[in-house]
Design an enzyme around this catalytic site. Structure first.
Site, short mmCIF file in Angstrom:
data_model
loop_
_atom_site.label_atom_id
_atom_site.label_comp_id
_atom_site.label_asym_id
_atom_site.label_seq_id
_atom_site.Cartn_x
_atom_site.Cartn_y
_atom_site.Cartn_z
N TYR A 132 0.88 -1.17 0.00
CA TYR A 132 0.00 0.00 0.00
C TYR A 132 0.92 1.22 0.00
O TYR A 132 2.14 1.09 0.01
CB TYR A 132 -0.87 0.00 1.26
CG TYR A 132 -1.78 -1.20 1.40
CD1 TYR A 132 -2.87 -1.36 0.55
CD2 TYR A 132 -1.58 -2.15 2.40
CE1 TYR A 132 -3.72 -2.44 0.69
CE2 TYR A 132 -2.43 -3.24 2.54
CZ TYR A 132 -3.51 -3.38 1.67
OH TYR A 132 -4.34 -4.45 1.81
N THR A 158 -1.45 -1.61 -4.33
CA THR A 158 -2.90 -1.71 -4.12
C THR A 158 -3.47 -0.31 -3.93
O THR A 158 -3.01 0.45 -3.07
CB THR A 158 -3.20 -2.61 -2.90
OG1 THR A 158 -2.70 -3.91 -3.21
CG2 THR A 158 -4.68 -2.70 -2.62
N ARG A 167 -15.50 -3.33 8.46
CA ARG A 167 -15.90 -4.74 8.43
C ARG A 167 -16.75 -5.02 9.66
O ARG A 167 -16.25 -5.09 10.79
CB ARG A 167 -14.67 -5.62 8.37
CG ARG A 167 -13.77 -5.11 7.24
CD ARG A 167 -12.78 -6.04 6.70
NE ARG A 167 -12.06 -5.34 5.64
CZ ARG A 167 -10.75 -5.33 5.51
NH1 ARG A 167 -9.99 -6.00 6.34
NH2 ARG A 167 -10.18 -4.66 4.53
N HIS A 277 -11.11 -6.00 -3.72
CA HIS A 277 -10.48 -6.46 -2.49
C HIS A 277 -11.31 -7.59 -1.86
O HIS A 277 -11.40 -7.71 -0.65
CB HIS A 277 -10.37 -5.28 -1.51
CG HIS A 277 -9.10 -5.27 -0.67
ND1 HIS A 277 -8.05 -4.45 -0.93
CD2 HIS A 277 -8.74 -5.97 0.42
CE1 HIS A 277 -7.10 -4.63 -0.02
NE2 HIS A 277 -7.50 -5.57 0.81
N ARG A 280 -13.99 -6.33 0.65
CA ARG A 280 -13.60 -5.97 2.02
C ARG A 280 -13.44 -4.46 2.21
O ARG A 280 -13.15 -4.00 3.31
CB ARG A 280 -12.27 -6.66 2.37
CG ARG A 280 -12.40 -8.16 2.45
CD ARG A 280 -11.06 -8.85 2.46
NE ARG A 280 -10.34 -8.77 3.72
CZ ARG A 280 -10.59 -9.53 4.77
NH1 ARG A 280 -11.57 -10.41 4.73
NH2 ARG A 280 -9.87 -9.42 5.87
N ASP A 308 -9.49 -10.31 -9.86
CA ASP A 308 -9.74 -11.15 -8.67
C ASP A 308 -11.06 -10.74 -8.05
O ASP A 308 -11.79 -9.91 -8.59
CB ASP A 308 -8.56 -11.11 -7.67
CG ASP A 308 -8.54 -9.89 -6.74
OD1 ASP A 308 -9.52 -9.13 -6.68
OD2 ASP A 308 -7.52 -9.71 -6.05
N GLY A 310 -14.00 -13.00 -5.63
CA GLY A 310 -15.16 -13.89 -5.79
C GLY A 310 -14.87 -15.17 -6.53
O GLY A 310 -15.77 -15.98 -6.74
N GLY A 331 -8.03 -15.27 -3.46
CA GLY A 331 -7.57 -14.95 -2.11
C GLY A 331 -8.10 -15.94 -1.11
O GLY A 331 -7.44 -16.91 -0.73
N ARG A 332 -9.36 -15.74 -0.72
CA ARG A 332 -9.92 -16.54 0.37
C ARG A 332 -9.87 -18.04 0.13
O ARG A 332 -9.67 -18.81 1.06
CB ARG A 332 -11.36 -16.13 0.64
CG ARG A 332 -11.51 -14.75 1.25
CD ARG A 332 -12.94 -14.55 1.64
NE ARG A 332 -13.24 -13.20 2.07
CZ ARG A 332 -13.50 -12.20 1.24
NH1 ARG A 332 -13.47 -12.38 -0.05
NH2 ARG A 332 -13.79 -11.00 1.72
C1 LIG Z 1 -7.56 -12.00 5.05
C2 LIG Z 1 -7.29 -11.17 3.83
C3 LIG Z 1 -6.18 -10.35 3.81
C4 LIG Z 1 -5.92 -9.56 2.69
N1 LIG Z 1 -4.79 -8.78 2.68
C5 LIG Z 1 -4.51 -8.05 1.58
C6 LIG Z 1 -3.31 -7.29 1.53
O1 LIG Z 1 -2.51 -7.27 2.44
N2 LIG Z 1 -3.10 -6.57 0.38
C7 LIG Z 1 -3.96 -6.57 -0.68
O2 LIG Z 1 -3.72 -5.91 -1.69
N3 LIG Z 1 -5.09 -7.29 -0.65
C8 LIG Z 1 -5.38 -8.04 0.45
N4 LIG Z 1 -6.51 -8.81 0.46
C9 LIG Z 1 -7.36 -8.87 -0.75
C10 LIG Z 1 -6.89 -9.99 -1.67
O3 LIG Z 1 -5.63 -9.71 -2.20
C11 LIG Z 1 -7.85 -10.20 -2.86
O4 LIG Z 1 -8.04 -8.99 -3.53
C12 LIG Z 1 -9.18 -10.78 -2.43
O5 LIG Z 1 -9.02 -11.73 -1.41
C13 LIG Z 1 -9.82 -11.43 -3.65
O6 LIG Z 1 -11.12 -11.87 -3.36
P1 LIG Z 1 -11.47 -13.38 -2.93
O7 LIG Z 1 -11.01 -13.51 -1.51
O8 LIG Z 1 -12.94 -13.41 -3.06
O9 LIG Z 1 -10.74 -14.31 -3.84
C14 LIG Z 1 -6.80 -9.59 1.57
C15 LIG Z 1 -7.91 -10.44 1.60
C16 LIG Z 1 -8.16 -11.23 2.71
C17 LIG Z 1 -9.35 -12.15 2.68
#
Ligand SMILES: Cc1cc2nc3c(=O)[nH]c(=O)nc-3n(C[C@H](O)[C@H](O)[C@H](O)COP(=O)(O)O)c2cc1C
Length: 379
Positions: A132, A158, A167, A277, A280, A308, A310, A331-332
């Site tokens: 960031y 990002t 949240r 994100h 989030r 990304d 979903g 991600g998740r």
């Molecule tokens: C627990 C968690 C931590 C995350 N931390 C970061 C981060 O440090 N930097 C960032 O750019 N995105 C972060 N993200 C977002 C992910 O990089 C990504 O954009 C997102 O998880 C994609 O969606 P999905 O979880 O539905 O696949 C985070 C997401 C989660 C769930």
């Protein structure tokens, strides 16, 4: 549900829920506000349908995909995930090793609990590095330097997190870290012994990429990281300065406006990741998949666009690629597997995604991810 009985990312989600304290699961699974963006993300994939074509048996199926000049064995990678140490102390190493094994990119978050160098050494491949805009200007130069020393091929900035999203699950759960010793935490430790053991036998969570960057703190912990890692001014000027300093590939993550993407391309940015994100940040953000056609109409090349938010299956990946992305990140899904069963479950998820991709491609009559286009989907 045992991890070895999981057959999809959503199976792993259920297993993760059963294996992890509620507030930790909610921190991973939850999103901003009413979680409208999370729902929009999954709905966007449900609404697009893959069209099967009659073709000779697709024998020479090939998942190889290149993105910004780098070659990988599949069209997906691991999105940057900060603070994963709270679900498993080896989280980043497990994910990075698995990504290296399957030859797909792993993006390490600056807020990871293992340093860039540790990750690079553990798996023999330098990760992509995500940051960031830090509040303290000097941190930026130090982070870029660390990424350069470890030979990271790609820097991901990002741009959707100038502040952290609201949240509500975390607020309602009173989620805070480091963990305290209230009765609830003790009961959680008894109910989830594997998670608790993994947390207790290991040292306190650290943020090694930021070590030494804050006067007065020998080591950086949760509260400091929130101050350190973000909060800097997020504008085109700072992006331009990063572009001038960082000579290798530069990607912006969190772009949802085609106007921003066009501007980024003019500035010499190599690609953007369309992302909200994972829902989030902004409750009312659109699903990245839904806005993808606008980017193509604005004249942006498919190679410039990654995606990304979903994505939960190989078929989702195929939908994203058909709709106009050249590469995808999850991600998740990987965190669910990690919570469900550590490294073995993560490996299993990689195999499942690859299987889903190959079966899906055979069923729609396509032999290469790069051949997918708008003819492969309809609403
Ligand atoms: C627990 C968690 C931590 C995350 N931390 C970061 C981060 O440090 N930097 C960032 O750019 N995105 C972060 N993200 C977002 C992910 O990089 C990504 O954009 C997102 O998880 C994609 O969606 P999905 O979880 O539905 O696949 C985070 C997401 C989660 C769930």
């Amino acid at each position: 549900l045992n991890a070895d009985r999981c057959y999809s990312a959503l199976d792993f989600r259920y297993a993760a829920m059963c294996n992890t304290p509620k507030d930790i699961f909610d921190f991973i699974d939850g999103g901003a506000g009413n979680e409208d963006a999370i729902h929009a993300n999954s709905k966007s994939y449900q609404e697009l349908k893959l069209i099967p074509y009659i073709r000779d048996n697709v024998e020479s199926l090939d998942l190889n995909t290149s993105v910004i000049g780098l070659s990988y064995s599949a069209p997906f990678g691991v999105a940057p995930l900060g603070l994963c140490g709270i679900i498993h102390r080896e989280a980043e190493l497990i994910l990075a090793r698995a990504a290296a094994k399957y030859n797909v990119p792993f993006i390490t978050s600056a807020a990871s609990n293992k340093s860039i160098a540790e990750i690079a050494n553990a798996c023999g491949v330098a990760p992509w590095f995500q940051l960031y805009i830090p509040k303290i200007e000097s941190c930026l130069a130090l982070l870029l330097n660390k990424a350069e020393v470890s030979d990271c091929p790609v820097l991901v900035v990002t741009v959707d997190a100038s502040v952290s999203g609201r949240r509500l699950r975390d607020l309602r759960n009173g989620f805070s870290f480091p963990y305290g010793f209230t009765l609830r935490h003790i009961l959680d430790a008894i109910r989830y012994p594997r998670w608790a053991y993994n947390q207790i036998i290991n040292e306190k969570l650290k943020f090694p990429n930021f070590e030494g960057m804050l006067d007065g703190y020998k080591s950086v912990e949760f509260n400091e990281i929130m101050t350190l890692q973000a909060g800097g001014d997020l504008n085109w000027d700072v992006i331009n300065r990063i572009r001038e300093k960082w000579k290798k590939k530069l990607v912006l993550k969190g772009v949802l406006s085609e106007t921003d993407a066009v501007k980024a391309r003019k500035m010499g940015i190599d690609a953007v990741i369309l992302s909200n994100h994972g829902g989030r940040q902004l409750n009312n953000a659109p699903a990245p998949l839904s806005v993808l056609p606008r980017f193509l109409r604005a004249g942006l090349d498919k190679k410039f666009l990654m995606l990304d938010s979903g994505i939960r299956s190989g078929e989702d990946i195929l939908v994203g690629l058909s709709q106009g992305a050249s590469f995808t990140f999850l991600g998740r899904a990987f965190l669910y597997a990690l919570m469900a069963g550590g490294d073995e479950a993560v490996d299993r998820l990689f195999q499942i995604l690859i299987k889903e991709l190959s079966v899906g491609m055979k069923l729609i009559g396509c032999d290469s991810p790069e051949a997918l286009n708008l003819n492969n989907v309809y609403i």
